[in-house]
Design a protein around this motif. Structure first.
Motif, mmCIF file in Angstrom:
data_model
loop_
_atom_site.group_PDB
_atom_site.id
_atom_site.type_symbol
_atom_site.label_atom_id
_atom_site.label_comp_id
_atom_site.label_asym_id
_atom_site.label_seq_id
_atom_site.Cartn_x
_atom_site.Cartn_y
_atom_site.Cartn_z
ATOM 1 N N GLU A 8 12.768 -24.216 -1.748
ATOM 2 C CA GLU A 8 11.318 -24.350 -1.631
ATOM 3 C C GLU A 8 10.724 -23.162 -0.873
ATOM 4 N N ASN A 9 11.364 -22.776 0.222
ATOM 5 C CA ASN A 9 10.879 -21.632 0.996
ATOM 6 C C ASN A 9 11.039 -20.327 0.227
ATOM 7 N N ILE A 10 12.140 -20.189 -0.474
ATOM 8 C CA ILE A 10 12.376 -18.956 -1.231
ATOM 9 C C ILE A 10 11.285 -18.766 -2.277
ATOM 10 N N GLY A 12 8.360 -20.429 -2.447
ATOM 11 C CA GLY A 12 7.037 -20.475 -1.840
ATOM 12 C C GLY A 12 6.667 -19.205 -1.101
ATOM 13 N N ALA A 13 7.633 -18.596 -0.432
ATOM 14 C CA ALA A 13 7.348 -17.426 0.407
ATOM 15 C C ALA A 13 7.675 -16.103 -0.277
ATOM 16 N N TYR A 14 8.812 -16.017 -0.928
ATOM 17 C CA TYR A 14 9.241 -14.737 -1.492
ATOM 18 C C TYR A 14 8.655 -14.482 -2.881
ATOM 19 N N VAL A 15 8.683 -15.484 -3.730
ATOM 20 C CA VAL A 15 8.168 -15.288 -5.079
ATOM 21 C C VAL A 15 6.639 -15.335 -5.044
ATOM 22 N N ASN A 16 6.085 -16.406 -4.542
ATOM 23 C CA ASN A 16 4.651 -16.575 -4.290
ATOM 24 C C ASN A 16 3.750 -15.717 -5.166
ATOM 25 N N GLN A 17 3.735 -16.003 -6.450
ATOM 26 C CA GLN A 17 2.881 -15.365 -7.441
ATOM 27 C C GLN A 17 3.190 -13.880 -7.648
ATOM 28 N N ASP A 18 4.363 -13.448 -7.250
ATOM 29 C CA ASP A 18 4.796 -12.078 -7.488
ATOM 30 C C ASP A 18 5.855 -12.121 -8.587
ATOM 31 N N THR A 19 6.382 -10.985 -8.955
ATOM 32 C CA THR A 19 7.436 -10.970 -9.969
ATOM 33 C C THR A 19 8.766 -11.373 -9.334
#
Length: 95
Positions: A8-10, A12-19
């Protein structure tokens, strides 16, 4: 004491609407210098693949938290697997 990294953190924080590619680069950058964190990230990704393959809907929710929208476990597992492979490639881990 820090909590272990979760799928969830990965997402939510790392991907978060990015590629996924950018997220993998960021994950690998943070994990490269810290073997314990690297293991947490990879275990979380592998565990999510297994849970998603078994139909665990929490993996769908985790992926959807990132802005990617999936409607079933197969789609969620595909994105988790791609992120894991990209991250491992960044870390030069071959399975």
């Amino acid at each position: 004491m820090p909590r272990p990294e979760t799928i969830e953190n990965i997402f939510g924080a790392y991907v978060n609407q990015d590629t996924l590619e950018d997220a993998a680069t960021w994950l690998a950058s943070n994990a490269r210098a810290d073997a314990a964190y690297r293991e947490e990230v990879l275990v979380a990704l592998r565990d999510a693949e297994e849970r998603g393959t078994a139909g665990d809907s929490s993996v769908i929710a985790a992926v959807n938290r990132s802005g990617y929208l999936v409607s079933n476990s197969d789609e969620a597992v595909e994105l988790v697997r791609e992120l894991r492979c990209l991250t491992e490639r960044q870390l030069q881990i071959h399975r």
